[in-house]
Design an enzyme around this catalytic site. Structure first.
Site, PDB file in Angstrom:
ATOM      1  N   ARG A  54      27.684  21.482   3.467  1.00 10.58           N
ATOM      2  CA  ARG A  54      28.303  21.528   2.134  1.00 10.58           C
ATOM      3  C   ARG A  54      28.494  20.164   1.495  1.00 10.58           C
ATOM      4  O   ARG A  54      28.101  19.935   0.356  1.00 10.58           O
ATOM      5  CB  ARG A  54      29.701  22.160   2.220  1.00 10.58           C
ATOM      6  CG  ARG A  54      29.750  23.628   2.072  1.00 10.58           C
ATOM      7  CD  ARG A  54      30.983  24.153   2.779  1.00 10.58           C
ATOM      8  NE  ARG A  54      30.759  24.001   4.198  1.00 10.58           N
ATOM      9  CZ  ARG A  54      30.185  24.915   4.948  1.00 10.58           C
ATOM     10  NH1 ARG A  54      29.829  26.051   4.431  1.00 10.58           N
ATOM     11  NH2 ARG A  54      29.964  24.710   6.224  1.00 10.58           N
ATOM     12  N   THR A  55      29.140  19.254   2.224  1.00  9.77           N
ATOM     13  CA  THR A  55      29.540  17.991   1.602  1.00  9.77           C
ATOM     14  C   THR A  55      28.332  17.165   1.175  1.00  9.77           C
ATOM     15  O   THR A  55      28.297  16.630   0.073  1.00  9.77           O
ATOM     16  CB  THR A  55      30.451  17.203   2.566  1.00  9.77           C
ATOM     17  OG1 THR A  55      31.518  18.062   2.966  1.00  9.77           O
ATOM     18  CG2 THR A  55      31.019  15.969   1.907  1.00  9.77           C
ATOM     19  N   LYS A  82      18.194   3.444  16.810  1.00  8.84           N
ATOM     20  CA  LYS A  82      17.677   2.268  17.531  1.00  8.84           C
ATOM     21  C   LYS A  82      18.790   1.248  17.750  1.00  8.84           C
ATOM     22  O   LYS A  82      18.541   0.114  18.147  1.00  8.84           O
ATOM     23  CB  LYS A  82      16.551   1.602  16.737  1.00  8.84           C
ATOM     24  CG  LYS A  82      15.347   2.497  16.500  1.00  8.84           C
ATOM     25  CD  LYS A  82      14.295   1.751  15.694  1.00  8.84           C
ATOM     26  CE  LYS A  82      13.132   2.656  15.318  1.00  8.84           C
ATOM     27  NZ  LYS A  82      12.283   2.028  14.299  1.00  8.84           N
ATOM     28  N   ARG A 104      29.919   9.485   5.351  1.00 11.58           N
ATOM     29  CA  ARG A 104      30.573  10.329   6.355  1.00 11.58           C
ATOM     30  C   ARG A 104      30.281   9.706   7.701  1.00 11.58           C
ATOM     31  O   ARG A 104      29.128   9.384   8.020  1.00 11.58           O
ATOM     32  CB  ARG A 104      30.042  11.753   6.311  1.00 11.58           C
ATOM     33  CG  ARG A 104      30.476  12.546   7.546  1.00 11.58           C
ATOM     34  CD  ARG A 104      30.267  14.002   7.419  1.00 11.58           C
ATOM     35  NE  ARG A 104      31.208  14.604   6.494  1.00 11.58           N
ATOM     36  CZ  ARG A 104      31.464  15.909   6.441  1.00 11.58           C
ATOM     37  NH1 ARG A 104      30.828  16.739   7.246  1.00 11.58           N
ATOM     38  NH2 ARG A 104      32.326  16.372   5.581  1.00 11.58           N
ATOM     39  N   HIS A 134      39.494  13.172   4.264  1.00 10.31           N
ATOM     40  CA  HIS A 134      38.391  13.781   3.525  1.00 10.31           C
ATOM     41  C   HIS A 134      38.905  14.038   2.100  1.00 10.31           C
ATOM     42  O   HIS A 134      39.145  15.173   1.708  1.00 10.31           O
ATOM     43  CB  HIS A 134      38.002  15.084   4.224  1.00 10.31           C
ATOM     44  CG  HIS A 134      36.697  15.678   3.812  1.00 10.31           C
ATOM     45  ND1 HIS A 134      35.932  15.184   2.763  1.00 10.31           N
ATOM     46  CD2 HIS A 134      36.016  16.753   4.308  1.00 10.31           C
ATOM     47  CE1 HIS A 134      34.851  15.942   2.649  1.00 10.31           C
ATOM     48  NE2 HIS A 134      34.878  16.883   3.568  1.00 10.31           N
TER      49      HIS A 134
HETATM   50  C1  NCD Z   1      35.163  19.942   7.055  1.00 14.21           C
HETATM   51  C2  NCD Z   1      34.849  18.569   7.572  1.00 14.21           C
HETATM   52  O1  NCD Z   1      33.704  18.243   7.834  1.00 14.21           O
HETATM   53  O2  NCD Z   1      35.804  17.836   7.684  1.00 14.21           O
HETATM   54  N1  NCD Z   1      34.151  20.580   6.396  1.00 14.21           N
HETATM   55  C3  NCD Z   1      33.799  20.189   5.131  1.00 14.21           C
HETATM   56  O3  NCD Z   1      33.652  19.030   4.807  1.00 14.21           O
HETATM   57  N2  NCD Z   1      33.664  21.162   4.217  1.00 14.21           N
HETATM   58  C4  NCD Z   1      35.910  20.761   8.006  1.00 14.21           C
HETATM   59  C5  NCD Z   1      35.310  21.111   9.321  1.00 14.21           C
HETATM   60  O4  NCD Z   1      34.355  20.498   9.790  1.00 14.21           O
HETATM   61  O5  NCD Z   1      35.850  22.038   9.933  1.00 14.21           O
END
Ligand code: NCD
Length: 311
Positions: A54-55, A82, A104, A134
């Site tokens: 999703r993100t 590497k 991320r 987040h």
């Molecule tokens: C979350 C995350 O990656 O922190 N998901 C997201 O970004 N929609 C929550 C999760 O991984 O459970």
């Protein structure tokens, strides 16, 4: 504001500005005007060291709808395997002219390091760092709550939000507690004692071990995924026991007040923290959360890349 690293970076005015901007951008998108021009000629890099569906897609869609050029970088298949360091990767992105980096990372604090070490000159957006934060998830959750409970206007004063499950490993929970407080909501965390982080008593929220006692009076229940990939010990006896005590099923859902909504940031463990019929029910706003994620990330990129004085 140049970066968005933590939900705590957002003042009340900043948070409302992001939500209002997201609302305008969502309306423009709905009118079918196609791509909007504001980020034409700007480059956004998605730097993903951890898996994401999703993100990552959401940030990519957001940047493209604003006409930015998007470069997707995932650690798998790159020189990171590497042994290349974050610093050298950052210097490479800088040399290529990244105006904003969406990162991320599995280490808490990596986005802060990237923003503050002087390696890059562009803005940094935290798209999830370890078990820490987040912030854009918290913003899209607030946007979704505002649409359902406040007609898409103003703040969340007096709204009761119950966040349930694996708080210990959840960056979503921490960012939500911070932002919901900024917006005037009241937050209650519900989890078994083993899945609450050290120092949670200092967070600005109530804490309970009892889901059944927390349903009545909740305007929203946000279920968190049990993050097995981050667990190095047994935090509960077994999956069945966990869902018995902390899973949201139809019986529990029916005890919520009439307008209450059910949320989940995804990915879901259906049958574990949330039953399939609850996830697919009328009260579930989980798919809307995903759609709203694009509008909110458009707003964040727009504001960070030069849309406003305040952010
Ligand atoms: C979350 C995350 O990656 O922190 N998901 C997201 O970004 N929609 C929550 C999760 O991984 O459970």
């Amino acid at each position: 504001m140049k970066h968005l690293l933590s939900a705590a970076d957002l003042s009340y005015e900043d948070a409302i500005l992001v939500l209002d901007t997201a609302k305008q951008l969502a309306a423009a998108t709905e009118q079918g005007v196609g791509k909007l021009p504001p980020l034409r000629g700007r480059t956004v890099v998605n730097l993903f060291y951890e898996d994401s569906t999703r993100t990552r897609i959401s940030f990519e869609a957001a940047a493209k709808r604003l006409s930015a050029d998007v470069i997707n970088f995932s650690a798998k298949g790159s020189s990171v395997s590497k042994g290349e360091s974050l610093k050298d990767t950052a210097l490479t992105l800088e040399a290529m002219g990244a105006d904003a980096v969406v990162i991320r990372h599995n280490s808490s604090g990596a986005p802060h390091r990237l923003a503050n070490a002087g390696w890059i000159s562009g803005g940094v957006v935290n798209a999830g760092d370890g078990t820490h934060e987040h912030p854009t998830q918290a913003l899209l959750d607030a946007f979704t709550l505002r649409n359902h409970l406040r007609n898409g206007e103003g703040d969340l004063k007096g709204v009761n939000v119950t966040i349930v499950g694996d708080v210990l490993h959840s960056r979503v929970a921490r960012s939500n507690v911070l932002l919901l407080n900024t917006l005037g909501a009241k937050v209650r965390l519900v989890a078994p004692p083993t899945l609450l982080p050290y120092g949670v008593e200092d967070w600005d929220c109530e804490v309970s071990y009892d889901l059944d006692a927390s349903l009545e009076g909740s305007d929203a229940v946000m279920m968190l995924r049990v993050q097995r990939e981050r667990m190095n010990a047994a935090y509960f006896p077994n999956a069945h026991e966990y869902s018995n005590r902390y899973g949201l099923n139809v019986t529990r859902m029916n005890r919520l007040s009439e307008n209450a909504v059910v949320m989940h940031p995804g990915p879901m463990n259906r049958g574990m923290e949330i039953s399939a019929d609850v996830a697919d029910s009328q009260r579930s706003v989980i798919v809307e959360q995903v759609a709203n994620g694009v509008s909110v990330r458009m707003a964040v990129l727009y504001l960070i890349l030069g849309g406003s004085e305040s952010m």
